[in-house]
Design an enzyme around this catalytic site. Structure first.
Site, PDB file in Angstrom:
ATOM      1  N   ASP A   1       0.820  -1.211   0.000  1.00  0.00           N
ATOM      2  CA  ASP A   1       0.000   0.000   0.000  1.00  0.00           C
ATOM      3  C   ASP A   1       0.855   1.262   0.000  1.00  0.00           C
ATOM      4  O   ASP A   1       0.431   2.298  -0.519  1.00  0.00           O
ATOM      5  CB  ASP A   1      -1.025   0.004   1.136  1.00  0.00           C
ATOM      6  CG  ASP A   1      -0.459  -0.313   2.494  1.00  0.00           C
ATOM      7  OD1 ASP A   1       0.739  -0.626   2.597  1.00  0.00           O
ATOM      8  OD2 ASP A   1      -1.221  -0.265   3.483  1.00  0.00           O
ATOM      9  N   CYS A   2       2.066   1.200   0.549  1.00  0.00           N
ATOM     10  CA  CYS A   2       2.973   2.352   0.438  1.00  0.00           C
ATOM     11  C   CYS A   2       3.370   2.571  -1.018  1.00  0.00           C
ATOM     12  O   CYS A   2       3.466   3.716  -1.488  1.00  0.00           O
ATOM     13  CB  CYS A   2       4.218   2.137   1.291  1.00  0.00           C
ATOM     14  SG  CYS A   2       3.878   2.027   3.059  1.00  0.00           S
TER      15      CYS A   2
END
Length: 751
Positions: free
Chosen positions: A481-482
Site C-alpha cells: 500500500d505504500c
C-alpha cells in the site's frame, strides 16, 4: 562484568535538569533538536549554550515537544499533552474549505527540510525494554538524556490505578508490560524503593511473577540473566536448514515474525546470558514470588497469565515443544547439526543487517540482531558500533519523555497521504502550496526503491525495484500500500497538476510491475510480500500476545489501495500491461466483495478498524465504477457506516473493535474516524448531504484557533491486539474530508 552504565554528561548539562510534576528529573526541552537527514530522523540534545545558539529550534521541534511555538501571551497550559500550540490565531473558519485551509496552514509549518513530515509512532509498551536490555547486555552506555527521558515516559504511561503497564498505551495491565517496563526502569537507575516501583512489583506478584509472562518476555529475561533458559520454549535454528518446499519452513512465515525468530533462534541456541551482577542479582529477587533458586523454571515454559494470553498456544504447538525438549534436544541435536544451523542463521542475520545498513526491519528484531552481533563479532566490531548508531533512528522525543517508535519512522506513508489530501482538497494548483508539494515530491522521488537487494532469493526477500517503503529507503522493505500511495501521489502531482517530472515514466512502470508481483492467487494483496504459507501455520503461533502473525495475509486496505493506484495509472498510461492490470483489478475487486461482511463492513487490520477499512474499500470500488447508486456492495458499505454515526454527527470506534472483531463504539466521536467515514461516503457518491454536513460541523468545531486538531484516542493497530499511534492522521484526513466536501456540495457557510 557489569551491564552498560548510564553515560556521563559531556558538559555541565546536568545543570539543565529540573524536576517535573512527579519529582522526576527532566531535561531542558529547549535544547532538543530533530535532525532529518534525507529521511533519517534522529533526536539530539545540545548540551552547550554555543550549540544551542547555532542550531535554533524549529516550529516542528517545538510542536513535537509540546512547547509553545511563539512566546505565549497567557500562562502556558499545564497539561501540555493536549495543549494548544501557540501559533498565531487564524481567522475563524466559517466554511469547510476555510477550515481545511486553516488546517493546512498549521500543518505546513511541520514539513521538514527533505520534504517529509515526521511524527511519533508509539503505542506498543514492549519496545523500550528490549532496547534497554540490549544496551545493558552489550555494555553500551545509555546517553544520560535518553535515560532521563525514558524514565519520564515509562512513568507517564504507568497505570495510576494498579501500577502496571499493558501491551500498548491504552491496554489493561499485563505481565508482559509490567514485568518488562519494571526491568527497564531498574536498569536505568530507578530504585526498587520508589513507591511507583513498589506498586508495580506488587501487581507483578499478584499476577504470579515473571514466570507468567509470554514467550518474548521470557526470552529477554533469559538474555538479561534474570530467568533460566529452561523457561523459554524452544526456538531451534535448525528450522532454517529445512528445504524450501517444506510447508512450515521459516521463509514462509510473515516477515516480522520471521525476522524476530531469526536472532532469537541464534541466541537461544547459544544460550547467551549476561553474567550475573549485583543489579541482576537483585532483580532475581524482585521479579518472583519465591526465592529464585527454588523455582523450577522448566515447569513454567507454558505458564502465562490470562491478561497476556490473547492467542493461546495450540495443543499441537505444546506437543511440538514437548517433543523438542524431551526428544530432539537431548538425543538428536548433535553438535555438527547445531553448528550448521547457527552458521546459516548468522549468515541470514548478516544479510539483513547489511541490506538495511543495520537499521533493520523493526524495533523488535533490530536490538536482537545487535546482541547477536555482539556475541558473534565482538563488542568493538563494526556491526555492533553501527547498530548502536542505528538504534537512535527509532527513538522519539515528546512532551512526556522519550519512547521507541514502531519503525524508524512513518516518512513515506505520511508524505504520500499528505500530498493526496492537498490534491483532493483542491489546493494543489494554488501557488502558495506549490513549493511545499514540490518538496514532498522530491522526498518521494528520493525514497523510491530503485533496485532489488543483493542475493534476493538467498535471503528470502520480495522483489522491490519500483516500490516505496513505509519509512525510508534505508529500511528498504517493499510495502504494497505504500507503493500504491507513492505511485498515486506521484501521478496526481506530475500528471494531473503539472509538477516537475522528477519520477520518470519508466520508474512509474517499475512501480506497477512491483505491485502486480504482489497479488496473491486469492486476488488480495498482503503488505510486505506475497503469501508464502498456509493459514494452518497459525497453529504454530508462539507469541501468545498477538493473533494472525504467522503468514502474510490478504488485507482489504492493501488490496483496495492497489486497485485505486492501478486504476489511476491506467487513466494516464492505458497501453502499459493493460490486460494484466485489468485482470489484477478484476481479481482484487472480487476479493474485496468476497471479504465484505453480511452487515456491509470490512475488518481493517492497520487502522481502527471497520471505519478505516470502509474508507479504502469504498474508494477502490468507486475507482472501478461501483458507487452507492450502482453497486449493492458500495450501498451496504455506506449503510453500515451510517448506522454507526453518533448523535453529534461524528464517528468514534474503539480499539476494542480490532481485538473483538466486532464494531465497538468509542465513548466519544473521534476527528480521525469522522474524516474516514465522510471520505468513504463521499467517494462512494452517497447522495444525501445531511449526515455529511453534521460531520463537517463536528470537524470544524474541534479545530483550534491556530488551525490544528488536538490528539484524541489512538488510531492504528497491528496483529489485532496491539495499538499504535499515527498522530499526523488528525491533520491530513480532516483536511482531505473538508476539502472534498466543499468540492462535492459547495463551500457553504456552516459555522
Amino acid at each position: 562484568m557489569t551491564g552498560g552504565p548510564i553515560a556521563s554528561w559531556r558538559t555541565a548539562a546536568q545543570g539543565h535538569l529540573t524536576p517535573d510534576e512527579n519529582g522526576d528529573l527532566k531535561t531542558d526541552y529547549s535544547r532538543w533538536r530533530l535532525l532529518d537527514d534525507r529521511g533519517r530522523q534522529t533526536w539530539h540534545y545540545l548540551e552547550s549554550d554555543e550549540e544551542n545558539e547555532k542550531w535554533p529550534q524549529s516550529v516542528a521541534d517545538k510542536h513535537f515537544l509540546g512547547l509553545p511555538t511563539v512566546t505565549p501571551l497567557a500562562p502556558a497550559a499545564t497539561n501540555r499533552m493536549f495543549a494548544i500550540h501557540e501559533l498565531p490565531e487564524l481567522p475563524k473558519a466559517k466554511t469547510p474549505l476555510q477550515c481545511a485551509e486553516n488546517g493546512l496552514e498549521f500543518f505546513s509549518k511541520l514539513q521538514l527540510p527533505p520534504g517529509n513530515w515526521a511524527c511519533e509512532y508509539g503505542g506498543p509498551m514492549f519496545l523500550l525494554p528490549g532496547l534497554i536490555i540490549t544496551y545493558y547486555v552489550t555494555n553500551t552506555p545509555i546517553p544520560p538524556e535518553y535515560a532521563t527521558e525514558i524514565k519520564r515516559y515509562l512513568f507517564a504511561r504507568q497505570h495510576p490505578e494498579d501500577g502496571g503497564w499493558g501491551l500498548h498505551i491504552e491496554a489493561h495491565s499485563s505481565v508482559f508490560g509490567t514485568c518488562m517496563n519494571y526491568v527497564a526502569l531498574r536498569l536505568i537507575g530507578v530504585s526498587e524503593d520508589d513507591p511507583r516501583m513498589i506498586k508495580a512489583r506488587g501487581l507483578l506478584h499478584k499476577f504470579g511473577g515473571a514466570i507468567y509472562g509470554p514467550h518474548w518476555a521470557k526470552f529477554w529475561l533469559s538474555v538479561l540473566g534474570v530467568m533460566e533458559w529452561e523457561c523459554v520454549n524452544p526456538v531451534p535454528p535448525e528450522l532454517w536448514l529445512l528445504p524450501d518446499w517444506v510447508p512450515f519452513t521459516p521463509w514462509r512465515w510473515w516477515i516480522h515474525i520471521r525476522q524476530v525468530f531469526l536472532p532469537m533462534s541464534y541466541l537461544w541456541s547459544k544460550k547467551f546470558t549476561h553474567p550475573l551482577d549485583p543489579l541482576t542479582k537483585q532483580l532475581r529477587q524482585e521479579l518472583y514470588t519465591q526465592p529464585y533458586d527454588s523455582i523450577s523454571f522448566a515447569n513454567h515454559r507454558n505458564s502465562i497469565h490470562a491478561a497476556d494470553n490473547y492467542y493461546p498456544k495450540t495443543w499441537l504447538l505444546n506437543l511440538i515443544n514437548q517433543l523438542l525438549v524431551s526428544v530432539w534436544n537431548p538425543y538428536f541435536r548433535i553438535p555438527a547439526l547445531v553448528k550448521r544451523a547457527e552458521e546459516w542463521t548468522w549468515e541470514l542475520i548478516r544479510m539483513e543487517d547489511e541490506n538495511t545498513d543495520y537499521a533493520g526491519l523493526g524495533p523488535v528484531s533490530n536490538p536482537m540482531n545487535m546482541v547477536a552481533c555482539y556475541l558473534h563479532d565482538g563488542p568493538d566490531s563494526y556491526s555492533v558500533r553501527r547498530h548502536r548508531e542505528r538504534l537512535n533512528d527509532y527513538m522519539w522525543m515528546k512532551n512526556e519523555g522519550m519512547l521507541m517508535n514502531g519503525t524508524n519512522g512513518v516518512q513515506v506513508w505520511d508524505t504520500a497521504f499528505i500530498t493526496q489530501a492537498i490534491v483532493v482538497a483542491g489546493f494543489a494548483d494554488d501557488p502558495k502550496w506549490r513549493p511545499m508539494l514540490t518538496k514532498a515530491l522530491e522526498f518521494l522521488e528520493d525514497h523510491q526503491l530503485r533496485e532489488n537487494v543483493p542475493d534476493q532469493e538467498k535471503c528470502y526477500r520480495q522483489h522491490r525495484k519500483g516500490a516505496w517503503p513505509f519509512s525510508n529507503k534505508t529500511q528498504g522493505y517493499t510495502v504494497s500500500d505504500c507503493t500504491a500511495e507513492g505511485l498515486r501521489s506521484t501521478i496526481q502531482l506530475q500528471e494531473m497538476h503539472n509538477y516537475p517530472r522528477l519520477i520518470s515514466v519508466e520508474r512509474l512502470k517499475d512501480s506497477v510491475d512491483c505491485l502486480l508481483l504482489m497479488q496473491n492467487p486469492s486476488g488480495g494483496f498482503t503488505e510486505y510480500e506475497t503469501t508464502r504459507g498456509s493459514e494452518k501455520l497459525e497453529w504454530l503461533n508462539a507469541a501468545e500476545v498477538f493473533g494472525g502473525i504467522m503468514i502474510g495475509y490478504d488485507y482489504p486496505e492493501c488490496t483496495t489501495a492497489s486497485v485505486t493506484a492501478l486504476s489511476l495509472f491506467s487513466r494516464f498510461y492505458p497501453d502499459y500491461r493493460a490486460d494484466e492490470i485489468k485482470a489484477a483489478k478484476d481479481k482484487a475487486v472480487k476479493y474485496i466483495k468476497r471479504v465484505q461482511r453480511p452487515d456491509g463492513s470490512w475488518y481493517g487490520s492497520w487502522g481502527i478498524c471497520f471505519t478505516y477499512a470502509a474508507m479504502f474499500a469504498l474508494e477502490s470500488l468507486a475507482s472501478v465504477g461501483e458507487t452507492y447508486e450502482t453497486s449493492e456492495y458500495a450501498r451496504r458499505g455506506c449503510e453500515f457506516l451510517l448506522s454507526k454515526q453518533k448523535e453529534d454527527g461524528g464517528w468514534g470506534e474503539s480499539y476494542l473493535s480490532s481485538e473483538k472483531h466486532v464494531y465497538v463504539q468509542h465513548e466519544k466521536s473521534q476527528v480521525v474516524q469522522t474524516a474516514w467515514a465522510c471520505l468513504a461516503l463521499m467517494e462512494a457518491e452517497y447522495p444525501h448531504k445531511e449526515p455529511l454536513q453534521k460531520a463537517m460541523k463536528l470537524l470544524m468545531s474541534r479545530q483550534q484557533p491556530n488551525g490544528e486538531w488536538l490528539q484524541e484516542s489512538i488510531e492504528g493497530v497491528f496483529n489485532q491486539s496491539c495499538m499504535i499511534s499515527y498522530p499526523n492522521y488528525k491533520f491530513y484526513w480532516p483536511i482531505r474530508a473538508l476539502g472534498l466536501y466543499s468540492r462535492k456540495f459547495g463551500n457553504e457557510e456552516l459555522m
